[in-house]
Design a protein around this motif. Structure first.
Motif, PDB file in Angstrom:
ATOM      1  N   LEU A  40      -4.535  -7.100  -2.461  1.00  0.00           N
ATOM      2  CA  LEU A  40      -4.695  -7.913  -1.246  1.00  0.00           C
ATOM      3  C   LEU A  40      -5.677  -7.253  -0.281  1.00  0.00           C
ATOM      4  N   TYR A  41      -5.870  -5.933  -0.448  1.00  0.00           N
ATOM      5  CA  TYR A  41      -6.633  -5.167   0.546  1.00  0.00           C
ATOM      6  C   TYR A  41      -8.049  -4.850   0.060  1.00  0.00           C
ATOM      7  N   ASP A  42      -8.972  -5.824   0.276  1.00  0.00           N
ATOM      8  CA  ASP A  42     -10.395  -5.464   0.302  1.00  0.00           C
ATOM      9  C   ASP A  42     -10.760  -5.438   1.787  1.00  0.00           C
ATOM     10  N   PHE A  88      -0.294   7.992   3.551  1.00  0.00           N
ATOM     11  CA  PHE A  88      -0.395   7.120   2.384  1.00  0.00           C
ATOM     12  C   PHE A  88      -0.545   5.674   2.860  1.00  0.00           C
ATOM     13  N   GLY A  89      -1.665   5.020   2.511  1.00  0.00           N
ATOM     14  CA  GLY A  89      -1.917   3.650   2.978  1.00  0.00           C
ATOM     15  C   GLY A  89      -2.239   3.649   4.456  1.00  0.00           C
ATOM     16  N   SER A  90      -3.300   4.379   4.825  1.00  0.00           N
ATOM     17  CA  SER A  90      -3.573   4.669   6.239  1.00  0.00           C
ATOM     18  C   SER A  90      -4.148   3.482   7.008  1.00  0.00           C
ATOM     19  N   GLY A  91      -4.667   2.474   6.340  1.00  0.00           N
ATOM     20  CA  GLY A  91      -5.183   1.285   7.030  1.00  0.00           C
ATOM     21  C   GLY A  91      -6.160   1.655   8.129  1.00  0.00           C
ATOM     22  N   SER A  92      -5.872   1.215   9.346  1.00  0.00           N
ATOM     23  CA  SER A  92      -6.773   1.488  10.479  1.00  0.00           C
ATOM     24  C   SER A  92      -6.446   2.804  11.177  1.00  0.00           C
ATOM     25  N   VAL A  94      -4.011   3.728  13.009  1.00  0.00           N
ATOM     26  CA  VAL A  94      -3.604   3.502  14.407  1.00  0.00           C
ATOM     27  C   VAL A  94      -2.343   4.311  14.721  1.00  0.00           C
ATOM     28  N   LYS A  95      -1.325   4.201  13.835  1.00  0.00           N
ATOM     29  CA  LYS A  95      -0.045   4.846  14.154  1.00  0.00           C
ATOM     30  C   LYS A  95      -0.154   6.366  14.129  1.00  0.00           C
ATOM     31  N   VAL A  96      -1.040   6.878  13.281  1.00  0.00           N
ATOM     32  CA  VAL A  96      -1.153   8.334  13.181  1.00  0.00           C
ATOM     33  C   VAL A  96      -1.633   8.934  14.499  1.00  0.00           C
ATOM     34  N   ILE A 112      -5.248   8.347   3.024  1.00  0.00           N
ATOM     35  CA  ILE A 112      -5.459   7.832   1.654  1.00  0.00           C
ATOM     36  C   ILE A 112      -5.301   6.313   1.692  1.00  0.00           C
ATOM     37  N   ASP A 113      -6.304   5.589   1.233  1.00  0.00           N
ATOM     38  CA  ASP A 113      -6.198   4.131   1.203  1.00  0.00           C
ATOM     39  C   ASP A 113      -7.069   3.569   0.085  1.00  0.00           C
ATOM     40  N   ILE A 114      -6.638   2.398  -0.396  1.00  0.00           N
ATOM     41  CA  ILE A 114      -7.336   1.758  -1.519  1.00  0.00           C
ATOM     42  C   ILE A 114      -8.548   0.952  -1.046  1.00  0.00           C
ATOM     43  N   SER A 115      -8.601   0.660   0.263  1.00  0.00           N
ATOM     44  CA  SER A 115      -9.616  -0.249   0.813  1.00  0.00           C
ATOM     45  C   SER A 115     -10.741   0.591   1.419  1.00  0.00           C
ATOM     46  N   CYS A 139     -10.218   7.659  -1.002  1.00  0.00           N
ATOM     47  CA  CYS A 139     -10.023   6.264  -1.428  1.00  0.00           C
ATOM     48  C   CYS A 139      -9.415   6.310  -2.819  1.00  0.00           C
ATOM     49  N   ALA A 140      -8.172   5.836  -2.925  1.00  0.00           N
ATOM     50  CA  ALA A 140      -7.474   5.913  -4.211  1.00  0.00           C
ATOM     51  C   ALA A 140      -6.260   4.999  -4.187  1.00  0.00           C
ATOM     52  N   ASP A 141      -5.765   4.689  -5.367  1.00  0.00           N
ATOM     53  CA  ASP A 141      -4.433   4.100  -5.495  1.00  0.00           C
ATOM     54  C   ASP A 141      -3.466   5.273  -5.389  1.00  0.00           C
ATOM     55  N   TYR A 142      -2.700   5.327  -4.292  1.00  0.00           N
ATOM     56  CA  TYR A 142      -1.885   6.526  -4.061  1.00  0.00           C
ATOM     57  C   TYR A 142      -0.819   6.735  -5.128  1.00  0.00           C
ATOM     58  N   SER A 143      -0.454   5.696  -5.847  1.00  0.00           N
ATOM     59  CA  SER A 143       0.585   5.906  -6.865  1.00  0.00           C
ATOM     60  C   SER A 143      -0.009   6.511  -8.139  1.00  0.00           C
ATOM     61  N   PRO A 164       3.901   4.968   6.985  1.00  0.00           N
ATOM     62  CA  PRO A 164       4.454   3.985   7.917  1.00  0.00           C
ATOM     63  C   PRO A 164       4.268   2.554   7.404  1.00  0.00           C
ATOM     64  N   GLY A 165       4.611   1.585   8.267  1.00  0.00           N
ATOM     65  CA  GLY A 165       4.280   0.187   7.984  1.00  0.00           C
ATOM     66  C   GLY A 165       5.212  -0.489   7.016  1.00  0.00           C
ATOM     67  N   SER A 166       6.289   0.208   6.617  1.00  0.00           N
ATOM     68  CA  SER A 166       7.206  -0.340   5.620  1.00  0.00           C
ATOM     69  C   SER A 166       6.483  -0.599   4.301  1.00  0.00           C
TER      70      SER A 166
HETATM   71  C1  LIG Z   1       1.170  -2.728   4.998  1.00  0.00           C
HETATM   72  S1  LIG Z   1      -0.396  -1.984   5.233  1.00  0.00           S
HETATM   73  C2  LIG Z   1       0.044  -0.655   6.366  1.00  0.00           C
HETATM   74  C3  LIG Z   1      -1.130  -0.091   7.087  1.00  0.00           C
HETATM   75  C4  LIG Z   1      -0.783   0.999   8.114  1.00  0.00           C
HETATM   76  N1  LIG Z   1      -0.276   2.198   7.462  1.00  0.00           N
HETATM   77  C5  LIG Z   1       0.232   0.494   9.105  1.00  0.00           C
HETATM   78  O1  LIG Z   1       1.339   1.011   9.111  1.00  0.00           O
HETATM   79  O2  LIG Z   1      -0.098  -0.427   9.859  1.00  0.00           O
HETATM   80  C6  LIG Z   1      -0.590  -1.127   3.691  1.00  0.00           C
HETATM   81  C7  LIG Z   1      -1.811  -0.225   3.632  1.00  0.00           C
HETATM   82  O3  LIG Z   1      -1.740   0.501   2.406  1.00  0.00           O
HETATM   83  C8  LIG Z   1      -2.922   0.320   1.639  1.00  0.00           C
HETATM   84  N2  LIG Z   1      -2.478   0.255   0.239  1.00  0.00           N
HETATM   85  C9  LIG Z   1      -1.703  -0.692  -0.343  1.00  0.00           C
HETATM   86  N3  LIG Z   1      -1.442  -0.374  -1.619  1.00  0.00           N
HETATM   87  C10 LIG Z   1      -2.079   0.802  -1.853  1.00  0.00           C
HETATM   88  C11 LIG Z   1      -2.179   1.666  -2.980  1.00  0.00           C
HETATM   89  N4  LIG Z   1      -1.565   1.374  -4.137  1.00  0.00           N
HETATM   90  N5  LIG Z   1      -2.885   2.801  -2.857  1.00  0.00           N
HETATM   91  C12 LIG Z   1      -3.513   3.120  -1.680  1.00  0.00           C
HETATM   92  N6  LIG Z   1      -3.461   2.339  -0.575  1.00  0.00           N
HETATM   93  C13 LIG Z   1      -2.737   1.204  -0.660  1.00  0.00           C
HETATM   94  C14 LIG Z   1      -3.561  -0.950   2.149  1.00  0.00           C
HETATM   95  O4  LIG Z   1      -4.962  -0.957   1.981  1.00  0.00           O
HETATM   96  C15 LIG Z   1      -3.143  -0.948   3.619  1.00  0.00           C
HETATM   97  O5  LIG Z   1      -4.069  -0.266   4.418  1.00  0.00           O
END
Ligand SMILES: C[S@@+](CC[C@H](N)C(=O)[O-])C[C@H]1O[C@@H](n2cnc3c(N)ncnc32)[C@H](O)[C@@H]1O
Length: 325
Positions: A40-42, A88-92, A94-96, A112-115, A139-143, A164-166
């Motif tokens: 979903l995350y480009d 993990f999944g740092s997005g923007s 913001v929370k950090v 670390i983020d996939i986008s 930039c990676a798939d964290y899993s 964060p972010g659930s």
């Molecule tokens: C729900 S958003 C949360 C973003 C931010 N951490 C927050 O709390 O607002 C998930 C984030 O994780 C990244 N993400 C999702 N799956 C991922 C994966 N398998 N590996 C790395 N990043 C991933 C997405 O690109 C996105 O930035």
């Protein structure tokens, strides 16, 4: 003269176009059609997710930010000085910022983020605001991450994982446990892990959070089909699918689907896929855990729960976990 601060060199392990294609072709070939939610995350999806975070229906972001502001000092006590943060999944990112402001002289940050494009924009902005912080984006798939780049962790302090972010709810409970095991290996003994976890609640609140009145979440979900069209030579008609979010109480998860409005045929990367009217593509699950259930999951993965903070209404929780030495 203006000082220009830039993040360190990107470690680029972005999943390839072939991985995306194989995942989509395999998911659309299965009995219940599905596409993994990480796709979903480009750059478009990441920007839409940022807009979701500001929506009135999307309570998780403002609730979690409130908790981080309230309990940042407590986290700082556990963290000590010169800590190294790995998100993990740092997005923007913001929370950090709330954590970085609360911690005592944080030494380094590994987002670390996939986008990829979005990650670079976020870390460039962060570097301007935190010029003394060493930032090493990955930039990676964290899993699928085998190790953290060795030069990225600076300072003599504790390592702190931040999730964060659930986003942990996007894993099935079993996969969440496996991911926590992986993080334990990546961070090492005596590290901390901070996880934001959404809680089960009433259907209307949950379904509205994933299906807002303005239609931003619908656009976020439909962007997945647009991405398939852009990158995999697909011919999805975006007007022939509609977004749906449903609370599956038995599984304790919100599910996002794309529902086919009619019987139709779609082509992707030279392959043909038939859809019946009403057939769905399952694009995301978001599991919700009561605080004690999540603590059990964390204990089973080898963590010691040290604290859990929730807001007054119990809408969201932040767990502070320790990896035993
Ligand atoms: C729900 S958003 C949360 C973003 C931010 N951490 C927050 O709390 O607002 C998930 C984030 O994780 C990244 N993400 C999702 N799956 C991922 C994966 N398998 N590996 C790395 N990043 C991933 C997405 O690109 C996105 O930035």
């Amino acid at each position: 003269m203006m000082n220009i601060h830039a993040p360190g060199t990107l470690l680029d392990l972005e999943p390839s176009r072939a991985e995306f294609r194989d995942a989509v072709l395999s998911g659309l070939s299965s009995g219940t059609k599905t596409i993994p939610c990480k796709f979903l995350y480009d750059v478009v999806g990441s920007r839409l997710f940022d807009r979701i975070c500001d929506l009135p229906e999307y309570y998780p972001t403002r609730t979690e930010c409130g908790l981080l502001s309230l309990y940042g000092d407590r986290i700082a006590e556990f963290a000590g000085s010169r800590a190294s943060l790995v998100e993990f999944g740092s997005g923007s990112s913001v929370k950090v910022r709330l954590l970085l402001l609360a911690l005592n002289q944080p030494a380094s940050y590994v987002p670390i983020d996939i986008s990829r494009e979005h990650l670079m924009q976020a870390t460039t902005a962060l570097a301007q605001d935190f010029p003394n912080l060493s930032i090493s984006p990955v930039c990676a798939d964290y899993s699928a991450l085998e190790a953290l780049p060795s030069s990225s962790i600076r300072g003599s302090g504790r390592r702190i994982g931040f999730f964060p972010g659930s986003t942990i709810g996007n894993f099935s409970p079993q996969d969440a446990g496996e991911f926590l095991h992986l993080v334990k290996r990546l961070l090492g003994p005596n590290s901390l892990m901070i996880v934001g976890v959404d809680t089960p609640k009433n259907r209307s609140t949950l379904e509205a959070a994933y299906d807002d009145a303005e239609g931003v979440t619908a656009a976020f979900n439909l962007n997945l089909l647009a991405r398939v069209n852009r990158e995999l030579d697909g011919d999805f008609d975006l007007t022939a699918f509609r977004h749906q979010a449903i609370w599956n109480e038995r599984e304790s998860r919100v599910e996002m689907h794309l529902i086919s409005a009619s019987k139709q045929v779609v082509h992707v990367a030279g392959r043909r896929f038939g859809f019946t009217e009403g057939e769905t593509i399952h694009t995301e699950s978001s599991y919700k855990y009561a605080p004690d259930c999540f603590q059990t999951l964390a204990r089973n993965a080898g963590y010691c729960p040290r604290a859990v903070w929730t807001d007054e209404e119990g809408q969201f929780s932040i767990h502070l976990l320790e990896i035993a030495s």
